[in-house]
Enzyme design. Structure first.
Site, mmCIF file in Angstrom:
data_model
loop_
_atom_site.group_PDB
_atom_site.id
_atom_site.type_symbol
_atom_site.label_atom_id
_atom_site.label_comp_id
_atom_site.label_asym_id
_atom_site.label_seq_id
_atom_site.Cartn_x
_atom_site.Cartn_y
_atom_site.Cartn_z
ATOM 1 N N GLU A 191 0.849 -1.181 0.000
ATOM 2 C CA GLU A 191 0.000 0.000 0.000
ATOM 3 C C GLU A 191 0.892 1.241 0.000
ATOM 4 O O GLU A 191 2.001 1.202 0.535
ATOM 5 C CB GLU A 191 -0.815 -0.095 1.287
ATOM 6 C CG GLU A 191 -1.795 0.928 1.563
ATOM 7 C CD GLU A 191 -2.654 0.513 2.760
ATOM 8 O OE1 GLU A 191 -2.501 1.164 3.797
ATOM 9 O OE2 GLU A 191 -3.443 -0.436 2.661
ATOM 10 N N HIS A 222 -6.640 4.305 5.694
ATOM 11 C CA HIS A 222 -5.573 3.788 6.531
ATOM 12 C C HIS A 222 -4.685 4.943 6.927
ATOM 13 O O HIS A 222 -4.143 5.624 6.080
ATOM 14 C CB HIS A 222 -4.718 2.777 5.769
ATOM 15 C CG HIS A 222 -5.254 1.389 5.816
ATOM 16 N ND1 HIS A 222 -4.711 0.391 5.073
ATOM 17 C CD2 HIS A 222 -6.256 0.836 6.519
ATOM 18 C CE1 HIS A 222 -5.375 -0.734 5.315
ATOM 19 N NE2 HIS A 222 -6.322 -0.479 6.185
#
Lengths: 294, 377
Positions: free
Chosen positions: A212, A251
């Site tokens: 990510e 996130h």
């Protein structure tokens, strides 16, 4: 074999009497997890799905020899719960809570390292050794997503793992162990630490890294591969290429700052180290088949 | 949550860190009286959250209270870098000899606090790191011991300080570290840390970011609408949803940050443009009603794409909320969905038979249909 968790691992559920704890305890038991005890302070003496509940972790460890704990408590109590587990000698803690304060996460990581324990999370979907046991929220009963096989999977994100794993199964393969590191900026366990375990696991022949944008974990993985410390084939999928810089995309870990941590930078580093790069989840299966020559 | 400079300086003041004399003003009259109190040349600093205020013309000097009033009057109510200036900070003008840099942040690789200090301040730390990384002195901190005095001294010596200047700077570092810890900060930054011509250290600016997930125990900070760039971002935050406005026309609702980012990437891959990031995973999956309402309230949205592959977020519960929202809000734009994960069979029943939504078997087909519809409208 598998890493961290097998069907024989004696598991404790902290926060077992809460709604989520009770709901997922059933799924974990169905997945084969050997849950020996639960803990909720003040609810000692009860039972949840036949699992005895204790007031303290120490009691549960003494009576049942619990070795791993999965923590279903809210973020504000997460640090205390993890410290209680570590203090009682538990060596694997899965911390599911989303919303743990950063300073608590730093303390959790520091204590787990000091005691030589493994904490997964915060903000992790958990982990599963497919066909053996599951800790957390992994829907291992979906047979088109999870099936026993030779592929280790490690990720920072849960629902994306389901997506990617469905393509692994569609390619006729399956998973050995899945480990969720969690999406927070300070995870208890880092990518390279999990890769070391996969390297020595005979059941794992290849590794899928689901990365990510943000942070430096994927770059550290590339360095590890380059140094020859991880020798199995690696397929990576890194998400977040359309994330605008400086914005948090859900996130807290997924923030691009100081020009580092971009998807492109991570892909280049991993490619240079010899890993295969999937640009979409659907490509993961095909690349794995190439990597495993099957 | 990013604090305004004047809020950050208040924390510095409480922590015993030297700051310039001054106060914040909301009107030109207040600016006048503060400047009169200070009794010397002042700086009028626009209070906005974005960086680069100086270059954008948001910082002015004034040699008299009248001039301070005039400058404050010009700045207040103006837009600076998309933000309205509601407050100005009036401070004594410092006699600057040097501009240094000092911060505490989290070292992502070590997972612990990190001290960074440099004699080359006044510019972005990114710029210093790029041009002259050797000019940044760092110390990794064990969170259980905290910043140790020896580490602070070691950093001061590494900067070439001597004599009592070493202990002065070390003491300032120790105090700033306490602010970092006490307020659950992800960043405290002093840039510039001014060295005056008398050799005093003064924190001329303050950048403090409180970690959002610690706000429940940092009750004095409330993340109000002024801290968000978009009204919808604020509204989403009230329901615990993370929403980020983007510039396309495909409204997006997903579970899980990673899957949401991947969905945006796939939209871009197939030639479409996402209108937003919106994740309602984890404990907030019950808020799918509000999630859909927020996405539909964006006039740029020509089609809505829903993609879930739930873990803890149960597809049946999500679908119940979505069905209710569709029934009540009667959306005028088409909705394309792929719903998978825990409870997906039940979800299919709710969405297909109750509100007549056509479900796609996977994200790739759903994305392609959304891109087609967005292009056609």
């Amino acid at each position: 074999m598998a890493i961290l968790l097998t069907k024989d691992t004696k598991v404790l559920v902290q926060g077992i009497t809460g709604n989520e704890g009770t709901f997922w305890t059933k799924h974990m038991l169905d997945a084969g997890t050997r849950i020996v005890a639960g803990v909720t302070p003040g609810k000692g003496g009860k039972q949840v799905h036949g699992v005895p509940v204790y007031n303290t972790v120490l009691e549960a460890v003494k009576k049942h020899g619990a070795e791993a704990s999965v923590v279903f408590v809210p973020p504000a109590f997460a640090k205390d719960a993890v410290f209680e587990a570590l203090d009682a000698g538990i060596k694997l803690v899965v911390l599911l809570a989303d919303g743990v304060p950063l300073h608590d996460a730093m303390e959790i990581r520091a204590l787990s390292r000091q005691l030589g324990a493994t904490v997964l999370g915060p903000n992790t979907p958990g982990m599963a050794s497919i066909g053996q046991a599951m800790l957390g929220f992994i829907p291992v009963w979906l047979t088109d997503v999870y099936r026993v096989g030779p592929v280790g999977v490690v990720a920072r994100s849960g629902s994306l793992t389901n997506e990617v794993c469905s393509h692994i199964v569609a390619a006729g393969l399956g998973q050995s162990t899945f480990v969720g590191l969690g999406g927070d900026p300070v995870p208890g366990t880092r990518l390279t630490e999990v890769m070391r375990l996969f390297e020595s696991d005979p059941a794992t022949e290849a590794l899928v890294i689901i990365g990510e944008v943000g942070g430096t974990m994927e770059e550290e993985a590339a360095e590890m591969i380059e140094k020859g410390e991880f020798t199995k084939p690696v397929v990576c999928f890194i998400t977040g290429r359309s994330a605008p810089p400086g914005k948090k995309m859900g996130h807290a870990g997924a923030i691009i700052t100081m020009g580092k941590g971009t998807v492109k930078g991570k892909e280049e580093a991993l490619k240079k180290a010899g890993a295969m790069i999937a640009t979409r989840p659907a490509e993961v299966g095909k690349l794995l088949k190439e990597a495993l020559r099957c | 949550m990013k604090l305004y400079e004047y809020e950050g300086k208040e924390l510095f003041r409480r922590g015993g860190i030297p700051i310039p004399r001054g106060r914040v003003a909301s009107t030109a009259e207040e600016a006048y009286s503060i400047a009169a109190e200070i009794g010397k040349e002042v700086v009028v600093k626009s209070q906005i959250l974005q960086g680069g205020r100086g270059k954008a013309g948001g910082i002015k000097f004034a040699s008299s209270p009248e001039e301070a009033k005039a400058r404050a009057g010009e700045l207040l109510g103006q837009k600076l870098k998309t933000e309205e200036i509601k407050k100005v900070l009036i401070e004594e003008k410092l006699d600057i000899a040097e501009e240094w840099y000092l911060s505490f942040t989290v070292d992502p690789a070590a997972g612990g606090p990190l001290l960074m200090v440099s004699r080359s301040g006044g510019v972005d730390v990114e710029e210093i790191a790029l041009k002259s990384p050797e000019r940044i002195v760092t110390e990794k901190i064990n969170i259980f011991y905290g910043l140790m005095p020896f580490q602070a001294r070691r950093a001061a010596f590494a900067l070439g300080l001597e004599g009592n200047k070493v202990s002065e700077l070390a003491s300032l570092m120790l105090k700033l570290y306490r602010v970092f810890r006490q307020y659950d900060a992800e960043l405290v930054e002093v840039n510039p840390l001014v060295v005056t011509s008398e050799g005093e250290f003064i924190a001329a600016d303050a950048k403090v970011i409180i970690y959002d997930n610690a706000l429940y125990r940092q009750k004095e900070f409330v993340k109000g609408p002024e801290r968000f760039e978009d009204e919808r971002e604020y509204r989403a935050s009230q329901y615990g949803l993370s929403y980020v406005k983007l510039d396309g026309n495909i409204g997006v609702l997903c579970t899980g940050a990673g899957l949401t980012m991947t969905t945006l990437d796939l939209i871009t891959y197939y030639g479409g443009r996402p209108a937003n990031f919106l994740e309602f995973g984890g404990a907030t999956y019950k808020n799918s009603y509000y999630a859909l309402e927020i996405v539909l309230s964006d006039p740029d949205v020509k089609v809505v794409l829903i993609n879930t592959f739930g873990l803890v977020a149960r597809a049946d519960v999500i679908s119940e909320g979505l069905a209710q929202a569709i029934e009540e809000l009667k959306p005028k734009v088409p909705i394309v969905a792929s719903i998978r994960g825990t409870g997906e069979e039940e979800a299919r029943k709710i969405l297909e038979s109750r509100v007549g939504l056509k479900l796609f078997p996977n994200v790739e087909t759903a994305v392609q249909e959304a891109v087609r519809l967005a292009g056609a409208s």
